[in-house]
Design a protein around this motif. Structure first.
Motif, short mmCIF file in Angstrom:
data_model
loop_
_atom_site.label_atom_id
_atom_site.label_comp_id
_atom_site.label_asym_id
_atom_site.label_seq_id
_atom_site.Cartn_x
_atom_site.Cartn_y
_atom_site.Cartn_z
N ALA A 231 0.83 -1.21 0.00
CA ALA A 231 0.00 0.00 0.00
C ALA A 231 0.86 1.26 0.00
O ALA A 231 0.52 2.26 -0.65
CB ALA A 231 -0.94 -0.02 1.21
N SER A 232 1.99 1.21 0.71
CA SER A 232 2.85 2.39 0.81
C SER A 232 3.61 2.67 -0.47
O SER A 232 4.19 3.75 -0.63
CB SER A 232 3.85 2.20 1.97
OG SER A 232 4.60 1.00 1.81
N PHE A 233 3.61 1.72 -1.42
CA PHE A 233 4.35 1.89 -2.68
C PHE A 233 3.46 2.32 -3.84
O PHE A 233 3.98 2.72 -4.89
CB PHE A 233 5.04 0.58 -3.06
CG PHE A 233 6.32 0.31 -2.35
CD1 PHE A 233 6.42 0.33 -0.96
CD2 PHE A 233 7.48 0.01 -3.07
CE1 PHE A 233 7.61 0.08 -0.32
CE2 PHE A 233 8.68 -0.26 -2.43
CZ PHE A 233 8.75 -0.22 -1.04
N ILE A 234 2.14 2.19 -3.69
CA ILE A 234 1.26 2.36 -4.87
C ILE A 234 0.34 3.57 -4.76
O ILE A 234 -0.60 3.70 -5.53
CB ILE A 234 0.43 1.08 -5.11
CG1 ILE A 234 -0.45 0.77 -3.91
CG2 ILE A 234 1.34 -0.09 -5.45
CD1 ILE A 234 -1.42 -0.38 -4.13
N LYS A 235 0.63 4.47 -3.82
CA LYS A 235 -0.25 5.63 -3.60
C LYS A 235 -0.39 6.49 -4.85
O LYS A 235 -1.46 7.10 -5.06
CB LYS A 235 0.31 6.48 -2.45
CG LYS A 235 0.26 5.78 -1.10
CD LYS A 235 0.96 6.63 -0.03
CE LYS A 235 0.97 5.89 1.29
NZ LYS A 235 1.73 6.65 2.32
N ASN A 236 0.63 6.57 -5.66
CA ASN A 236 0.59 7.43 -6.85
C ASN A 236 -0.16 6.79 -8.03
O ASN A 236 -0.36 7.45 -9.04
CB ASN A 236 2.01 7.77 -7.31
CG ASN A 236 2.73 8.63 -6.29
OD1 ASN A 236 2.11 9.36 -5.54
ND2 ASN A 236 4.06 8.53 -6.28
N PHE A 237 -0.54 5.51 -7.87
CA PHE A 237 -1.15 4.81 -9.01
C PHE A 237 -2.63 4.49 -8.82
O PHE A 237 -3.29 4.04 -9.75
CB PHE A 237 -0.40 3.51 -9.28
CG PHE A 237 1.09 3.71 -9.50
CD1 PHE A 237 1.54 4.49 -10.56
CD2 PHE A 237 2.02 3.14 -8.65
CE1 PHE A 237 2.88 4.69 -10.76
CE2 PHE A 237 3.36 3.33 -8.85
CZ PHE A 237 3.81 4.11 -9.91
N ILE A 238 -3.16 4.72 -7.61
CA ILE A 238 -4.57 4.40 -7.38
C ILE A 238 -5.28 5.58 -6.71
O ILE A 238 -4.66 6.47 -6.18
CB ILE A 238 -4.73 3.14 -6.50
CG1 ILE A 238 -4.01 3.30 -5.16
CG2 ILE A 238 -4.24 1.91 -7.22
CD1 ILE A 238 -4.29 2.17 -4.20
#
Length: 252
Positions: free
Chosen positions: A245-252
């Motif tokens: 979750a901490s790695f995908i904030k910019n994609f969702i």
């Protein structure tokens, strides 16, 4: 009666590395074009083999430097950067007389070569330990701390306690064993390189298995890294249970 070229070819093909020079000398004065070509090809193979032996010996510089220690352990990790999947670490103790060729930084090897070396390392290693931290825990403690935890797991999972650790660039907190951090160690130490191979193959196999559970994201090919296909699937379908979750904030 003159020996047939097909038989000469078979003799070369069945020879081991130690026998090749003898066979080359045996047919050195044979003027047939086919035999001359065979000799030239195998001389090139011998030259390549000698270069690989020399390269591998250079990879043992740190192991030789600390040769007074009985159990020298290489430690490395894979999977710091992916958007999905665990971070995996490995600790490997190779025998002092390890003669496995082609061990190198796992990123410099083909998938096929990594798989071959995985089997050789697992067969010959004195001890191998693997550690793995899942995405949910990576989100809780951050990737650096998760990496350290995976490395501690790997060391603790060894069947033999090492006398010294050769680490790829880092000093691992909360470890009571002497550590030597080596910048780009997976390209300079055979033990660290072996650990990088085991960690890489272990994680890649895991991501291929996850691909069958979560087939939308292309995990079998991208191994959880942020490929175009992966990011597009994230935007369309949202995250899976193994996304960080901490790695995908910019994609969702």
């Amino acid at each position: 009666m003159e020996i047939r070229i097909s038989d000469v070819k078979k003799e070369f093909a069945e020879a081991d590395a130690n026998q090749l020079v003898q066979i080359i000398n045996k047919y050195r004065n044979d003027n047939r074009v086919g035999v001359i070509k065979l000799i030239q090809n195998y001389e090139k193979e011998i030259e390549k083999l000698n270069k690989e032996i020399e390269r591998t010996e250079k990879m043992k510089t740190y192991e030789n430097k600390f040769r007074e220690y009985s159990y020298i352990c290489g430690v490395d990790e894979v999977g710091r950067g992916p958007l999905a999947g665990p971070v995996v670490a490995c600790a490997v103790i190779l025998p002092k007389d390890c003669n496995i060729l082609y061990i190198n930084d796992s990123k410099q090897l083909s998938e096929k070569k990594r798989e071959e070396l995985y089997d050789e390392i697992m067969e010959q290693a004195v001890a191998v330990g693997v550690g793995s931290i899942p995405p949910s825990h990576i989100d809780e403690i951050n990737i650096l701390q998760a990496t350290f935890e995976a490395m501690r797991q790997a060391i603790n999972n060894l069947s033999i306690k090492p006398d010294i650790l050769l680490n790829d660039a880092v000093t691992i907190p909360k470890v009571d064993i002497r550590q030597v951090p080596i910048i780009k160690g997976d390209a300079k130490s055979i033990s660290i390189a072996a650990a990088s191979i085991i960690a890489k193959v272990t994680r890649d196999r895991l991501m291929v298995a996850y691909d069958k559970v979560f087939p939308r994201y292309g995990f079998a090919s991208n191994k959880g890294y942020g490929s175009k296909e992966h990011i597009e699937a994230l935007k369309e379908y949202g995250p899976s249970l193994i996304h960080r979750a901490s790695f995908i904030k910019n994609f969702i």
